[in-house]
Design a protein around this motif. Structure first.
Motif, PDB file in Angstrom:
ATOM      1  N   PHE A  13       0.785  -1.233   0.000  1.00  0.00           N
ATOM      2  CA  PHE A  13       0.000   0.000   0.000  1.00  0.00           C
ATOM      3  C   PHE A  13       0.823   1.292   0.000  1.00  0.00           C
ATOM      4  O   PHE A  13       0.253   2.386   0.009  1.00  0.00           O
ATOM      5  CB  PHE A  13      -0.971   0.017   1.185  1.00  0.00           C
ATOM      6  N   GLY A  14       2.165   1.178   0.012  1.00  0.00           N
ATOM      7  CA  GLY A  14       3.000   2.374  -0.040  1.00  0.00           C
ATOM      8  C   GLY A  14       2.792   3.276   1.167  1.00  0.00           C
ATOM      9  O   GLY A  14       2.366   2.823   2.232  1.00  0.00           O
ATOM     10  N   LEU A  15       3.132   4.556   0.995  1.00  0.00           N
ATOM     11  CA  LEU A  15       2.929   5.510   2.084  1.00  0.00           C
ATOM     12  C   LEU A  15       1.488   6.017   2.010  1.00  0.00           C
ATOM     13  O   LEU A  15       1.190   6.989   1.324  1.00  0.00           O
ATOM     14  CB  LEU A  15       3.896   6.686   1.936  1.00  0.00           C
ATOM     15  N   SER A  16       0.601   5.332   2.689  1.00  0.00           N
ATOM     16  CA  SER A  16      -0.817   5.696   2.579  1.00  0.00           C
ATOM     17  C   SER A  16      -1.520   5.475   3.918  1.00  0.00           C
ATOM     18  O   SER A  16      -0.964   4.870   4.843  1.00  0.00           O
ATOM     19  CB  SER A  16      -1.495   4.830   1.513  1.00  0.00           C
ATOM     20  N   LEU A  17      -2.741   5.975   3.998  1.00  0.00           N
ATOM     21  CA  LEU A  17      -3.539   5.765   5.210  1.00  0.00           C
ATOM     22  C   LEU A  17      -3.846   4.284   5.385  1.00  0.00           C
ATOM     23  O   LEU A  17      -3.964   3.788   6.507  1.00  0.00           O
ATOM     24  CB  LEU A  17      -4.840   6.566   5.122  1.00  0.00           C
ATOM     25  N   GLN A  18      -3.982   3.572   4.251  1.00  0.00           N
ATOM     26  CA  GLN A  18      -4.241   2.131   4.302  1.00  0.00           C
ATOM     27  C   GLN A  18      -3.124   1.420   5.074  1.00  0.00           C
ATOM     28  O   GLN A  18      -3.383   0.543   5.898  1.00  0.00           O
ATOM     29  CB  GLN A  18      -4.330   1.604   2.863  1.00  0.00           C
ATOM     30  N   THR A  19      -1.882   1.830   4.802  1.00  0.00           N
ATOM     31  CA  THR A  19      -0.734   1.245   5.498  1.00  0.00           C
ATOM     32  C   THR A  19      -0.823   1.526   7.002  1.00  0.00           C
ATOM     33  O   THR A  19      -0.598   0.641   7.826  1.00  0.00           O
ATOM     34  CB  THR A  19       0.584   1.815   4.923  1.00  0.00           C
ATOM     35  N   LEU A  20      -1.183   2.761   7.323  1.00  0.00           N
ATOM     36  CA  LEU A  20      -1.304   3.154   8.727  1.00  0.00           C
ATOM     37  C   LEU A  20      -2.386   2.305   9.410  1.00  0.00           C
ATOM     38  O   LEU A  20      -2.211   1.796  10.524  1.00  0.00           O
ATOM     39  CB  LEU A  20      -1.689   4.639   8.774  1.00  0.00           C
ATOM     40  N   TRP A  21      -3.511   2.160   8.714  1.00  0.00           N
ATOM     41  CA  TRP A  21      -4.633   1.378   9.223  1.00  0.00           C
ATOM     42  C   TRP A  21      -4.199  -0.066   9.526  1.00  0.00           C
ATOM     43  O   TRP A  21      -4.427  -0.590  10.616  1.00  0.00           O
ATOM     44  CB  TRP A  21      -5.737   1.349   8.157  1.00  0.00           C
ATOM     45  N   ILE A  22      -3.569  -0.683   8.522  1.00  0.00           N
ATOM     46  CA  ILE A  22      -3.265  -2.114   8.636  1.00  0.00           C
ATOM     47  C   ILE A  22      -2.142  -2.371   9.632  1.00  0.00           C
ATOM     48  O   ILE A  22      -2.193  -3.338  10.395  1.00  0.00           O
ATOM     49  CB  ILE A  22      -2.945  -2.703   7.250  1.00  0.00           C
ATOM     50  N   CYS A  23      -1.132  -1.484   9.674  1.00  0.00           N
ATOM     51  CA  CYS A  23      -0.051  -1.681  10.641  1.00  0.00           C
ATOM     52  C   CYS A  23      -0.596  -1.572  12.075  1.00  0.00           C
ATOM     53  O   CYS A  23      -0.224  -2.353  12.951  1.00  0.00           O
ATOM     54  CB  CYS A  23       1.076  -0.676  10.407  1.00  0.00           C
ATOM     55  N   GLY A  24      -1.479  -0.607  12.310  1.00  0.00           N
ATOM     56  CA  GLY A  24      -2.090  -0.475  13.633  1.00  0.00           C
ATOM     57  C   GLY A  24      -2.934  -1.688  13.968  1.00  0.00           C
ATOM     58  O   GLY A  24      -2.851  -2.240  15.072  1.00  0.00           O
ATOM     59  N   LEU A  25      -3.729  -2.118  12.993  1.00  0.00           N
ATOM     60  CA  LEU A  25      -4.574  -3.298  13.187  1.00  0.00           C
ATOM     61  C   LEU A  25      -3.714  -4.521  13.482  1.00  0.00           C
ATOM     62  O   LEU A  25      -4.042  -5.322  14.368  1.00  0.00           O
ATOM     63  CB  LEU A  25      -5.433  -3.518  11.933  1.00  0.00           C
ATOM     64  N   ALA A  26      -2.596  -4.658  12.747  1.00  0.00           N
ATOM     65  CA  ALA A  26      -1.707  -5.807  12.935  1.00  0.00           C
ATOM     66  C   ALA A  26      -1.173  -5.850  14.366  1.00  0.00           C
ATOM     67  O   ALA A  26      -1.055  -6.936  14.964  1.00  0.00           O
ATOM     68  CB  ALA A  26      -0.554  -5.757  11.931  1.00  0.00           C
ATOM     69  N   CYS A  27      -0.871  -4.684  14.940  1.00  0.00           N
ATOM     70  CA  CYS A  27      -0.389  -4.625  16.331  1.00  0.00           C
ATOM     71  C   CYS A  27      -1.457  -5.150  17.287  1.00  0.00           C
ATOM     72  O   CYS A  27      -1.187  -5.954  18.183  1.00  0.00           O
ATOM     73  CB  CYS A  27      -0.016  -3.197  16.708  1.00  0.00           C
ATOM     74  N   MET A  28      -2.700  -4.678  17.090  1.00  0.00           N
ATOM     75  CA  MET A  28      -3.816  -5.135  17.922  1.00  0.00           C
ATOM     76  C   MET A  28      -3.994  -6.655  17.798  1.00  0.00           C
ATOM     77  O   MET A  28      -4.164  -7.356  18.784  1.00  0.00           O
ATOM     78  CB  MET A  28      -5.115  -4.441  17.458  1.00  0.00           C
ATOM     79  N   LEU A  29      -3.941  -7.152  16.558  1.00  0.00           N
ATOM     80  CA  LEU A  29      -4.173  -8.576  16.308  1.00  0.00           C
ATOM     81  C   LEU A  29      -3.088  -9.440  16.946  1.00  0.00           C
ATOM     82  O   LEU A  29      -3.376 -10.484  17.531  1.00  0.00           O
ATOM     83  CB  LEU A  29      -4.229  -8.847  14.797  1.00  0.00           C
TER      84      LEU A  29
END
Ligand code: ZN
Length: 259
Positions: free
Chosen positions: A102-118
């Motif tokens: 997803f490159g430098l995007s909000l999608q990346t921010l979303w998924i990286c944060g979600l990955a931490c929670m998961l």
């Protein structure tokens, strides 16, 4: 922004992503251990899980401190579980894959944060067979936090709510029906809340793909581990990450079959 246009920039972003992933992995290890062992998350210094000795700054460098000390505690010389370094490496890889996709995007921010929670809730679920609500709430807050910065937040929100509600409520009804038929509890309440929270990120179609993938991976875990009681959090989490990275491609390919 397409980061593949510039090789130097690509490598730089991957290195930064790996470092962030490993550092967050290290933090998650500590937090998950404390939650699973009923310790305060905020109070007290990090300490060796085996001897209780407080850790110094050098002991907290992810991956490298483990390799340098050959997997042993500096103070008691006992072997540290490879689980910790594995979590750091997995998080580094997840962050790299997300940045690559997803490159430098909000999608990346979303998924990286979600990955931490998961990752955190999976570690706690593996030890305690429960998914604490605080991870579900953190996941929901992170979704809405990043949503504020998206260009078309109304469309995103509509898709997110459709995903969360259809998958979450669908699973709730299915599990009630299943429990009535079999006479025992099939899915825990935490799993259903997890489907709701991750459905926000995935939307309805990828959410549906995630549901199917979660079942396949869950059954795979049961067959591999051979236990009667297995925590489903890690299986759902793995499915969510795969769905977040490639779910759209799979859904488009599948819908393309009917055109
Ligand atoms: Zn120790």
């Amino acid at each position: 922004m397409n980061i593949e246009e510039n090789t130097f920039l690509t490598v730089y972003i991957f290195v930064v992503a790996a470092i962030f992933g490993a550092v967050f992995g290290s933090f998650i290890n500590c937090m998950a251990w404390r939650i699973a062992h009923d310790e305060s998350v905020l109070k007290g210094r990090s300490h060796c899980a085996l001897c209780g000795h407080p850790l110094g700054a050098a002991d907290l460098v992810p991956v490298f401190s483990y390799l340098f000390l050959r997997g042993r505690c500096r103070y008691c010389k006992k072997k540290i579980s490879p689980r910790y370094v594995a979590v750091e490496l997995v998080m580094a890889i997840v962050f790299i894959l997300t940045a690559w996709r997803f490159g430098l995007s909000l999608q990346t921010l979303w998924i990286c944060g979600l990955a931490c929670m998961l990752m955190a809730l999976s570690l706690v679920d593996l030890e305690t067979y429960t998914i604490p609500d605080r991870f579900i709430i953190a996941g929901i807050l992170w979704y809405f936090g990043v949503l504020l910065f998206t260009d078309d937040w109304k469309a995103e929100l509509l898709s997110g709510l459709a995903g969360g509600l259809s998958i979450g409520v669908g699973m709730l009804l299915l599990s009630i029906l299943f429990d009535k038929v079999t006479g025992k509890e099939s899915l825990g309440g935490g799993d259903i809340k997890l489907f709701f929270m991750t459905g926000l990120y995935l939307g309805p179609w990828v959410g549906l793909f995630n549901l199917i993938l979660s079942c396949i991976i869950g059954i795979g875990f049961v067959l591999c581990m051979g236990q009667k009681r297995i925590p489903f959090g890690p299986a759902i989490s793995l499915a969510v990450l795969i769905s977040a990275l490639v779910g759209n491609d799979v859904v488009n390919w599948y819908l393309g079959l009917f055109v």
